[in-house]
Write a protein that holds these residues in place. Structure first.
Motif, short mmCIF file in Angstrom:
data_model
loop_
_atom_site.label_atom_id
_atom_site.label_comp_id
_atom_site.label_asym_id
_atom_site.label_seq_id
_atom_site.Cartn_x
_atom_site.Cartn_y
_atom_site.Cartn_z
N TYR A 4 0.82 -1.21 0.00
CA TYR A 4 0.00 0.00 0.00
C TYR A 4 0.86 1.26 0.00
N GLU A 5 0.26 2.36 -0.43
CA GLU A 5 0.99 3.61 -0.61
C GLU A 5 1.77 4.04 0.63
N GLU A 6 1.18 3.89 1.79
CA GLU A 6 1.87 4.31 3.03
C GLU A 6 3.15 3.51 3.26
N ALA A 7 3.24 2.34 2.69
CA ALA A 7 4.42 1.50 2.88
C ALA A 7 5.44 1.66 1.76
N ILE A 8 4.99 1.99 0.56
CA ILE A 8 5.94 2.07 -0.56
C ILE A 8 6.35 3.49 -0.93
N ARG A 9 5.67 4.46 -0.39
CA ARG A 9 6.04 5.86 -0.69
C ARG A 9 6.69 6.47 0.54
N VAL A 10 7.86 7.02 0.34
CA VAL A 10 8.57 7.68 1.44
C VAL A 10 9.01 9.06 0.97
N PRO A 11 9.11 10.01 1.86
CA PRO A 11 9.58 11.34 1.46
C PRO A 11 11.02 11.27 0.97
N PHE A 12 11.32 12.03 -0.03
CA PHE A 12 12.68 12.11 -0.56
C PHE A 12 13.02 13.59 -0.66
N VAL A 13 13.95 14.03 0.16
CA VAL A 13 14.33 15.44 0.22
C VAL A 13 15.76 15.54 -0.29
N ILE A 14 16.00 16.50 -1.15
CA ILE A 14 17.34 16.66 -1.67
C ILE A 14 17.70 18.15 -1.70
N TYR A 15 18.92 18.43 -1.32
CA TYR A 15 19.46 19.79 -1.35
C TYR A 15 20.83 19.70 -1.99
N ALA A 16 21.03 20.44 -3.06
CA ALA A 16 22.32 20.36 -3.74
C ALA A 16 22.59 21.68 -4.46
N PRO A 17 23.86 22.02 -4.64
CA PRO A 17 24.21 23.22 -5.39
C PRO A 17 23.63 23.16 -6.81
N GLY A 18 23.09 24.29 -7.26
CA GLY A 18 22.55 24.36 -8.62
C GLY A 18 21.14 23.83 -8.77
N ILE A 19 20.55 23.40 -7.67
CA ILE A 19 19.19 22.86 -7.70
C ILE A 19 18.28 23.83 -6.96
N ASN A 20 17.27 24.33 -7.65
CA ASN A 20 16.31 25.22 -6.99
C ASN A 20 15.43 24.40 -6.05
N GLY A 21 15.27 24.88 -4.86
CA GLY A 21 14.48 24.16 -3.87
C GLY A 21 13.08 24.70 -3.74
N GLY A 22 12.42 24.26 -2.71
CA GLY A 22 11.13 24.79 -2.37
C GLY A 22 9.96 24.25 -3.16
N ARG A 23 10.08 23.05 -3.72
CA ARG A 23 8.92 22.48 -4.41
C ARG A 23 8.68 21.05 -3.94
N VAL A 24 7.46 20.64 -4.08
CA VAL A 24 7.05 19.28 -3.73
C VAL A 24 6.57 18.60 -5.00
N ASP A 25 7.06 17.40 -5.25
CA ASP A 25 6.66 16.65 -6.44
C ASP A 25 6.06 15.33 -5.98
N ARG A 26 4.77 15.20 -6.10
CA ARG A 26 4.09 13.97 -5.70
C ARG A 26 3.76 13.08 -6.90
N GLU A 27 4.03 13.59 -8.10
CA GLU A 27 3.64 12.88 -9.32
C GLU A 27 4.74 11.96 -9.85
N ASN A 28 6.00 12.37 -9.72
CA ASN A 28 7.08 11.54 -10.24
C ASN A 28 7.24 10.28 -9.41
N LEU A 29 7.51 9.20 -10.10
CA LEU A 29 7.72 7.92 -9.43
C LEU A 29 9.23 7.75 -9.23
N ILE A 30 9.71 8.28 -8.13
CA ILE A 30 11.12 8.24 -7.79
C ILE A 30 11.32 7.15 -6.76
N LEU A 31 12.37 6.35 -6.94
CA LEU A 31 12.61 5.18 -6.09
C LEU A 31 13.95 5.29 -5.38
#
Length: 185
Positions: A4-31
């Motif tokens: 189920y979604e609660e078990a397979i979806r986890v937050p993924f936070v990334i901060y890196a030089p050259g990457i604009n922050g401050g957005r949430v992406d719930r649509e991309n299937l990132i693993l």
């Protein structure tokens, strides 16, 4: 251990030089398999030639929010013997999820209509064609995983057979010299 979604979806936070922050992406299937290739790319390190990643760098997604990384992913839980009834194979797309348990039970959810997966739609005729298409993919992925485990078991059998032969050889060697020593006494 749950599909189920609660078990397979986890937050993924990334901060890196050259990457604009401050957005949430719930649509991309990132693993989680995407983490290593992403870190290597962000660090400017080429992937070692002898290393195979199952994942993909998400840097293109980080730089352009309209980029889509994948359309679907495989979910599985292959338990130890004592949990056999809890195992499952499945596929999760941007809209649907099809789950097949090792017991033979099946579940299908339309995540746009039922994001909390409260109503199993597997027997709903409206989804018959979608389920059939996903069934083909799950079947192929399941065969691939089963083949992988069969090959790993075969390798383990060869290795344990090798060690069993080596152990027998060592025992014969020891007993030979032990007997030699007994004759000399």
């Amino acid at each position: 251990q749950f599909p189920y979604e609660e078990a397979i979806r986890v937050p993924f936070v990334i901060y890196a030089p050259g990457i604009n922050g401050g957005r949430v992406d719930r649509e991309n299937l990132i693993l989680t398999i995407d983490i290593a290739p992403t870190i290597l790319e962000l660090a400017g390190i080429e992937k070692p030639q002898d290393v195979k990643f199952d994942g993909t760098s998400i840097v293109p997604v980080l730089k352009n929010p309209d980029t889509r990384l994948r359309d679907e992913f495989w979910i599985e839980f292959i338990p130890q013997d004592w949990l056999k009834e809890k195992g499952f194979y499945g596929i999760r797309t941007s809209q649907f999820k099809l789950i097949e348990y090792l017991t033979g039970d099946r579940e299908f959810y339309d995540l746009k209509e039922d994001p909390f997966e409260l109503k199993n739609q597997h027997d709903n005729p409206i989804y018959k064609d979608t389920i059939a298409k996903l069934d083909v993919k799950v079947g192929a992925l399941k065969r691939e995983v089963q083949q992988f485990f069969a090959e790993e078991e075969a390798k383990a059998g060869v290795i344990s057979g090798y060690y069993a032969s080596l152990k027998t050889l060592v025992r014969k060697f020891i007993s030979y010299f032990h007997e030699e020593g007994d004759d000399d006494e």
